[in-house]
Design a protein around this motif. Structure first.
Motif, PDB file in Angstrom:
ATOM      1  N   GLU A 220       0.672  -1.225   0.145  1.00  0.00           N
ATOM      2  CA  GLU A 220       0.091   0.157  -0.028  1.00  0.00           C
ATOM      3  C   GLU A 220       0.899   1.217   0.009  1.00  0.00           C
ATOM      4  O   GLU A 220       0.687   2.322  -0.613  1.00  0.00           O
ATOM      5  CB  GLU A 220      -1.065   0.089   1.081  1.00  0.00           C
TER       6      GLU A 220
ATOM      7  N   GLU B  36      -4.075   7.069   0.370  1.00  0.00           N
ATOM      8  CA  GLU B  36      -3.907   6.046   1.310  1.00  0.00           C
ATOM      9  C   GLU B  36      -5.213   5.150   1.151  1.00  0.00           C
ATOM     10  O   GLU B  36      -5.246   3.720   1.215  1.00  0.00           O
ATOM     11  CB  GLU B  36      -3.492   6.374   2.784  1.00  0.00           C
TER      12      GLU B  36
ATOM     13  N   ALA C 228      -5.006   3.283  -2.116  1.00  0.00           N
ATOM     14  CA  ALA C 228      -4.259   2.424  -2.067  1.00  0.00           C
ATOM     15  C   ALA C 228      -4.789   1.264  -1.412  1.00  0.00           C
ATOM     16  O   ALA C 228      -4.549   0.085  -1.846  1.00  0.00           O
ATOM     17  CB  ALA C 228      -2.729   2.699  -1.185  1.00  0.00           C
ATOM     18  N   ALA C 229      -5.414   1.281  -0.371  1.00  0.00           N
ATOM     19  CA  ALA C 229      -6.001   0.264   0.520  1.00  0.00           C
ATOM     20  C   ALA C 229      -7.200  -0.356  -0.279  1.00  0.00           C
ATOM     21  O   ALA C 229      -7.376  -1.673  -0.237  1.00  0.00           O
ATOM     22  CB  ALA C 229      -6.590   0.651   1.900  1.00  0.00           C
TER      23      ALA C 229
END
Length: 334
Positions: free
Chosen positions: A185, A211, A214-215
């Motif tokens: 991630e 973030e 990405a998760a």
């Protein structure tokens, strides 16, 4: 908000690459003979979807073209150009040798001979999704062309070699293999940060939202970039000055669905039959699946080839396989 839409496309080749130093250095060393006018050994880049294989290959070839004055290059997506004729046509097109080629009447052997007899300028070819080639013997023929260097890209190394005959296996078994893993991630955040810097206005998205993207991407850079692209387009049409978490949550399923549909659209006819049967039934055992497939396909392939097709569908997250060989069940992935 969007200053350069090109960088929000997964096909965009960046000016610099993140978190693939080892792979870049390895492939660069493999291709180094080309800078001395020699052919390089074949390279095989393998690993999951969205791991940067195609990006790194194209990035390094572009660098080579800046160093070597006389260098021909062609990218072939074997999922789209999966027949022997189409692949050869694409390779000849890369060196401007298709003017008098007729798709309906020019024999395949003529195309290969023309490629063999082309000028001895070093020619680097990227064969992406190489396991999709219907006729793997083409790789043997290309291997025998002295000035041609092959970069092969696939998801499953074993699946590629199991479908090759002994003659081809003996030539390619010793090719340089480079394994790509899925991104972490934090690595996806770095990749997205570059895309934001190159293609969006300052302050258009916070790190916390990167973030979140990405998760949601599951280690797949294509999905991460797709979510960012859709979120940026959505925010552009909303009365907001930046991309929010709500927009990301809203656009994530749409981005994944878009990528999934694009993948389904690229399936070969036999793969599409298998995918449609699994989708229609919800779940199905291998023997029932093969029987249904044989009833629909005009020229059914062998069980081994069908297993390779199913493995490809798994790698692209279109289906799941549950249980061992005897009790296996195929389902479509939500």
């Amino acid at each position: 908000m969007i200053t350069d839409a090109r960088v929000l496309q997964s096909e965009f080749i960046p000016r610099e690459v993140q978190h693939r130093d080892a792979e870049v250095n390895y492939l660069s060393s493999v291709l180094d003979p080309i800078t001395h006018g020699q052919r390089a050994d074949p390279a095989l880049l393998h690993g999951p979807s969205g791991a940067g294989k195609t990006c790194i290959a194209q990035f390094l070839v572009e660098q080579l073209r800046g160093e070597v004055v006389d260098l021909n290059y062609q990218y072939v997506n074997c999922w789209e150009d999966h027949s022997r004729f189409k692949a050869l046509y694409r390779l000849l097109d890369g060196i401007g040798q298709t003017v008098d080629v007729h798709r309906q009447s020019t024999p395949k052997d003529v195309l290969l001979e023309r490629l063999r007899e082309s000028e001895n300028t070093p020619y680097v070819v990227i064969l992406d999704e190489v396991d999709q080639l219907e006729d793997k013997s083409l790789l043997y023929d290309l291997y025998r062309i002295p000035h041609l260097t092959m970069i092969l890209i696939c998801n499953d190394e074993d699946g590629l070699f199991v479908s090759m005959d002994d003659r081809l296996n003996s030539r390619l078994t010793d090719c340089e293999r480079i394994r790509f893993r899925s991104y972490h991630e934090s690595e996806l955040v770095a990749i997205l940060s570059d895309r934001v810097r190159w293609g969006l206005t300052d302050g258009s998205i916070d790190t916390s939202c990167l973030e979140l993207i990405a998760a949601n991407a599951g280690g797949d850079a294509r999905i991460a970039i797709g979510i960012l692209r859709r979120a940026a387009r959505k925010a552009k049409g909303e009365p907001v000055d930046k991309i929010t978490a709500d927009i990301i949550h809203e656009e994530t399923p749409e981005a994944k669905s878009e990528i999934k549909q694009r993948t389904v659209d690229r399936l070969t006819p036999h793969q599409k039959i298998l995918y449609n049967i699994i989708t229609e039934t919800g779940k199905i055992a291998p023997q029932q699946l093969y029987s249904a497939y044989c009833n629909r396909a005009e020229d059914p392939k062998t069980k081994r080839m069908v297993r390779n097709y199913l493995s490809k569908l798994e790698h692209y997250n279109l289906i799941t396989a549950e249980g061992n060989t005897k009790a296996r069940i195929y389902r479509t992935r939500a």
